[in-house]
Design an enzyme around this catalytic site. Structure first.
Site, PDB file in Angstrom:
ATOM      1  N   GLU A 107     -10.679   3.910   7.365  1.00  0.00           N
ATOM      2  CA  GLU A 107      -9.637   4.865   7.762  1.00  0.00           C
ATOM      3  C   GLU A 107     -10.360   6.054   8.413  1.00  0.00           C
ATOM      4  O   GLU A 107     -10.182   6.314   9.585  1.00  0.00           O
ATOM      5  CB  GLU A 107      -8.817   5.298   6.534  1.00  0.00           C
ATOM      6  N   HIS A 138       0.841  -1.206   0.000  1.00  0.00           N
ATOM      7  CA  HIS A 138       0.000   0.000   0.000  1.00  0.00           C
ATOM      8  C   HIS A 138       0.875   1.256   0.000  1.00  0.00           C
ATOM      9  O   HIS A 138       1.293   1.741   1.052  1.00  0.00           O
ATOM     10  CB  HIS A 138      -0.918  -0.025   1.236  1.00  0.00           C
ATOM     11  N   ASP A 185       1.957   4.062   2.927  1.00  0.00           N
ATOM     12  CA  ASP A 185       0.918   4.938   2.370  1.00  0.00           C
ATOM     13  C   ASP A 185       1.520   6.084   1.535  1.00  0.00           C
ATOM     14  O   ASP A 185       1.501   6.022   0.310  1.00  0.00           O
ATOM     15  CB  ASP A 185       0.034   5.478   3.506  1.00  0.00           C
ATOM     16  N   ASP A 186       2.007   7.117   2.187  1.00  0.00           N
ATOM     17  CA  ASP A 186       2.580   8.300   1.510  1.00  0.00           C
ATOM     18  C   ASP A 186       3.795   8.737   2.329  1.00  0.00           C
ATOM     19  O   ASP A 186       3.740   9.749   3.044  1.00  0.00           O
ATOM     20  CB  ASP A 186       1.543   9.435   1.471  1.00  0.00           C
ATOM     21  N   HIS A 228       1.076   4.945  -2.402  1.00  0.00           N
ATOM     22  CA  HIS A 228       0.609   5.768  -3.526  1.00  0.00           C
ATOM     23  C   HIS A 228       1.837   6.343  -4.228  1.00  0.00           C
ATOM     24  O   HIS A 228       2.664   6.991  -3.562  1.00  0.00           O
ATOM     25  CB  HIS A 228      -0.285   6.898  -3.022  1.00  0.00           C
ATOM     26  N   HIS A 254      -9.822   1.362  -0.176  1.00  0.00           N
ATOM     27  CA  HIS A 254      -9.598   2.113   1.066  1.00  0.00           C
ATOM     28  C   HIS A 254     -10.926   2.155   1.830  1.00  0.00           C
ATOM     29  O   HIS A 254     -11.941   2.591   1.279  1.00  0.00           O
ATOM     30  CB  HIS A 254      -9.199   3.554   0.777  1.00  0.00           C
TER      31      HIS A 254
HETATM   32  N1  ADE Z   1      -4.606   9.024  -1.060  1.00  0.00           N
HETATM   33  C1  ADE Z   1      -3.336   9.125  -0.650  1.00  0.00           C
HETATM   34  N2  ADE Z   1      -3.236   8.798   0.648  1.00  0.00           N
HETATM   35  C2  ADE Z   1      -4.491   8.479   1.076  1.00  0.00           C
HETATM   36  C3  ADE Z   1      -5.055   8.045   2.302  1.00  0.00           C
HETATM   37  N3  ADE Z   1      -4.317   7.869   3.392  1.00  0.00           N
HETATM   38  N4  ADE Z   1      -6.384   7.830   2.349  1.00  0.00           N
HETATM   39  C4  ADE Z   1      -7.144   8.001   1.265  1.00  0.00           C
HETATM   40  N5  ADE Z   1      -6.666   8.397   0.081  1.00  0.00           N
HETATM   41  C5  ADE Z   1      -5.355   8.639  -0.031  1.00  0.00           C
HETATM   42 ZN    ZN Z   2      -3.692   4.891   0.933  1.00  0.00          ZN
END
Ligand code: ADE
Ligand code: ZN
Length: 330
Positions: free
Chosen positions: A195, A12, A273-274, A14, A192
């Protein structure tokens, strides 16, 4: 053998969310775009909450305008992943940011991303596969165009379809057409959920979209019957603890429910994630989980194998990566 030298499998991430802020700043300068408002003085990304994060993310993406930009981005992201011990990565790719969901343009962006992936495989030994993702707050019509891009390019590299973005907007079943189109093209499904939405959101992703993996899914912990269902069905959670803590869903790693999911036999995996947005890396996630739950090498090895098992790639790739996991654990 230390925990951090274990080979890692990430499911996971992006691709645009992996862009280092200095990389985006460099592109903005080249293109004479003023996006200085999205950076702190120390050069990191600046955002106040999840919804502001989405805006900052999209502003950063305005600098990614050509396939060549994605070639460079992919190499930069994979270099960082490889440095942190990742040997296999499944990355979310967004046709929204790659030519505005036009299938012809998308093919050109994808070609550039795959060229970078081939180079990273040869030079860094990391394998990349792509999951095309639609963005929930862009709405169902754009999701349909995204699904067409996904279906047209499904194959050895594009292996899955998913949905990201603002979970508070709309319902999973508003996107069913897109998920069915992707499924018919042979793509595997992740979504997703759980969250920002509660257990009901996770239930809908499973029941209405047929998701076999859930991005995050952590709020399912608020309904133990659902946790049991997830465990029994073998649904995999793509858990991103550092992201959840950075965005304020949980106050600390110690208070994060990943430990409880693990103890309740849910298939949990670990991702970033990011990562530059949330000041994390796969190595840091491992380190923080080791401190919070006293997880040892055996737990991380088991999680890496669960992750590989849940990967959407072909059997030959899995067998090759499994050998790497086994050698790395020797
Ligand atoms: N796009 C990038 N990061 C995200 C996240 N944590 N939740 C939903 N969409 C995303
Ligand atoms: Zn994500």
């Amino acid at each position: 053998m230390t925990i951090n030298s274990l080979p890692k499998v990430e499911l996971h991430l992006h691709l645009e969310g992996g862009a280092p802020p200095a990389f985006i700043k460099g592109l903005a300068k080249e293109k004479k775009l003023d996006i200085s408002g999205i950076f702190n003085e120390d050069g990191s990304y600046r955002f106040t909450d999840f919804w502001n994060f989405l805006k900052v993310y999209e502003a950063a993406c305005t600098t990614l305008q050509r396939p060549e930009d994605f070639y460079r981005l992919t190499l930069a992201v994979l270099e960082e992943s490889a440095k942190n011990g990742v040997v296999y990565s499944e990355t979310f790719l967004s046709p929204d940011f790659c030519g505005g969901r036009d299938v012809g343009a998308w093919r050109e962006y994808l070609h550039a991303i795959q060229e970078a992936a081939d180079k990273a495989q040869a030079t860094m030994g990391i394998t990349l596969k792509g999951i095309v993702t639609c963005i929930r707050h862009f709405g169902p019509e754009k999701a349909r165009q995204t699904a067409r891009c996904a279906a047209e390019t499904a194959g050895d590299f594009i292996v899955g379809f998913g949905i990201a973005g603002d979970e508070k907007i709309g319902k999973p079943k508003d996107y069913l057409w897109s998920f069915d189109a992707a499924r018919e093209a042979g793509l595997r499904i992740t979504a997703h959920a759980g969250e920002w939405g509660g257990p009901e959101s996770v239930r809908e992703a499973i029941h209405d979209l047929g998701a076999e993996r859930i991005g995050h899914g952590v709020r399912a912990i608020e309904d133990l019957a659902l946790v049991d269902e997830i465990a029994e069905k073998g649904i995999v959670l793509e858990v991103c603890p550092g992201s959840n803590v950075a965005l304020g869903i949980y106050p600390s790693f110690r208070k994060h429910p990943i430990g409880e999911f693990y103890n309740r036999d849910v298939k949990v995996t670990i991702s970033t994630d990011d990562p530059p947005f949330f000041h994390t890396t796969m190595a840091r996630e491992y380190d923080m989980l080791n401190r919070a739950f006293d997880w040892d090498e055996g737990v991380f090895d088991k999680i890496a194998r669960t992750s590989l098992d849940a990967a959407f790639c072909d059997a030959d790739t899995k067998a090759r990566i499994l050998k790497t996991l086994e050698q790395g654990h020797a």
